[in-house]
Enzyme design. Sequence first.
Site, mmCIF file in Angstrom:
data_model
loop_
_atom_site.group_PDB
_atom_site.id
_atom_site.type_symbol
_atom_site.label_atom_id
_atom_site.label_comp_id
_atom_site.label_asym_id
_atom_site.label_seq_id
_atom_site.Cartn_x
_atom_site.Cartn_y
_atom_site.Cartn_z
ATOM 1 N N ARG A 66 47.592 34.720 45.284
ATOM 2 C CA ARG A 66 46.264 35.239 44.946
ATOM 3 C C ARG A 66 46.335 36.762 44.844
ATOM 4 N NH1 ARG A 66 45.742 38.139 48.540
ATOM 5 N NH2 ARG A 66 43.804 38.970 47.726
ATOM 6 N N GLY A 67 45.204 37.352 44.389
ATOM 7 C CA GLY A 67 45.208 38.774 44.062
ATOM 8 C C GLY A 67 45.519 38.858 42.573
ATOM 9 N N ARG A 111 41.685 29.609 37.618
ATOM 10 C CA ARG A 111 40.737 30.575 38.195
ATOM 11 C C ARG A 111 40.175 31.438 37.060
ATOM 12 N NH1 ARG A 111 42.059 33.594 43.605
ATOM 13 N NH2 ARG A 111 39.787 33.421 43.745
ATOM 14 N N GLN A 218 40.593 37.015 53.715
ATOM 15 C CA GLN A 218 41.776 37.737 53.217
ATOM 16 C C GLN A 218 41.991 39.046 53.978
ATOM 17 O OE1 GLN A 218 39.408 36.362 51.309
ATOM 18 N NE2 GLN A 218 40.212 35.578 49.391
ATOM 19 N N ASP A 259 39.222 42.457 40.056
ATOM 20 C CA ASP A 259 39.724 41.274 39.343
ATOM 21 C C ASP A 259 39.440 41.317 37.851
ATOM 22 O OD1 ASP A 259 39.278 40.335 42.282
ATOM 23 O OD2 ASP A 259 40.710 38.961 41.359
ATOM 24 N N LYS A 270 36.273 40.760 45.057
ATOM 25 C CA LYS A 270 35.930 39.761 46.079
ATOM 26 C C LYS A 270 34.478 39.875 46.534
ATOM 27 C CE LYS A 270 37.852 37.112 47.251
ATOM 28 N NZ LYS A 270 37.644 35.762 46.668
HETATM 29 O O1 MRU Z 1 40.130 35.305 45.621
HETATM 30 P P1 MRU Z 1 41.239 36.306 45.761
HETATM 31 O O2 MRU Z 1 41.775 36.379 47.145
HETATM 32 O O3 MRU Z 1 42.314 36.146 44.707
HETATM 33 O O4 MRU Z 1 40.481 37.659 45.452
HETATM 34 C C1 MRU Z 1 41.233 38.807 45.378
HETATM 35 C C2 MRU Z 1 40.440 40.025 45.271
HETATM 36 O O5 MRU Z 1 39.247 40.040 45.097
HETATM 37 C C3 MRU Z 1 41.231 41.252 45.286
HETATM 38 O O6 MRU Z 1 40.526 42.285 45.875
HETATM 39 C C4 MRU Z 1 41.543 41.565 43.832
HETATM 40 O O7 MRU Z 1 42.245 40.508 43.233
HETATM 41 C C5 MRU Z 1 42.313 42.747 43.690
HETATM 42 S S1 MRU Z 1 43.962 42.367 44.129
HETATM 43 C C6 MRU Z 1 44.817 43.601 43.632
#
Ligand code: MRU
Length: 369
Positions: A66-67, A111, A218, A259, A270
């Site tokens: 993830r990320g 996603r 997270q 994202d 997030k």
């Molecule tokens: O749902 P996730 O854990 O994939 O969400 C991730 C985030 O919102 C991060 O802050 C975002 O992807 C930036 S990661 C460099």
Amino acid sequence: MTQPQSNPAATDAASPTVVNVDAVELAPSKDAVVIIDQTLLPNRLEHIDLQTPKQMYDAIFQLKVRGAPAIGVCSGYCYYVLARQEAQQASSYQDFVARMQQHRDYLNSSRPTAVNLQWALDRMHAVTTSHSDTNLSDLVDLLEAEARAIHSEDVAMSEEISRLGASLLHDGDGVLTHCNAGPLACLGYGTGQGPLFYAHDHGKEVHVFADETRPLLQGARLTSYELQRAGIDVTLICDNMASLVMKNGWVQACMVGCDRVAMNGDAANKIGTSGVAILAAHYGIPFYVLGPTSTIDRNCPTGDDIHIELRDPDEIKTMWYAEPKALPEVKCYNPAFDVTDHNLITAIITEKGICRPPYTQSLAALFDD
Ligand code: MRU
């Protein structure tokens, strides 16, 4: 009020660190993508292999990887591993393209919000569709090179974002961050948290407040783990404590990843991020969004155009508890992301430079060449 004391364990040099461990890699045999299963952290640091489309889809959907940038790198390698398999089965180039298009669409549906997923898959598929005269074995080699390029570009961009972000911090600053945008999410230093690692490596110390980041934690499971292991002073707080630590004067900057960024500067990240930005504006604290240019969606004029992923209510009601914390019939609303209004963002930091308002101009200028 007294600031929380530094945790002496934060400077325990013997602690293992994930900062130099790739969250995503191609297996030496090239027949699998190897990822750190992020759902097992902080209790276990384990790798798993992804070989089938279903394993790949599930790993992304279930947030084992993830990320936004890490999802992009992972999907590039996934495309390559599947291309290697399909090149053995395909009856013709056209058949190969059709099979790969199916894989691209399937993985892309795992996603919807992180644009890097679509960006990396489209980039890989463009190599496939632009080499109709190349034999399949050579084409597969080209796809490997493309996936590796996405990976190495990602590491380089995260270092540059981290360097630029660290230039905005002063020795001794308190920095509040939300979710996880460090090495696990991005490879290399990271984006939203990259400046914290970069500053630390270059002799500037910051005190970090990490929001736990409900509902998937997270911040608690990953961010505080990464920072603690790297020897950076981190204090974990519940999301609803951010206002208090700001009011106490303990926060000089907020830094978060993203994202998908719209061309007007609205930024999806997030869930909870926009609340942090609103608090930061109230207390006059700069709020920085950090991400690569691959996270800026040129087809997305404003935040209203960003599709927000809705997730299973059980992530709120049952996932972390021995017993459910709400009646089964209680309705839940569980959006994975929110959009921070561009008016609340002090700067958007990319590998190509620091963009300031008005974002319609500064973001467009990134793509001028
Ligand atoms: O749902 P996730 O854990 O994939 O969400 C991730 C985030 O919102 C991060 O802050 C975002 O992807 C930036 S990661 C460099």
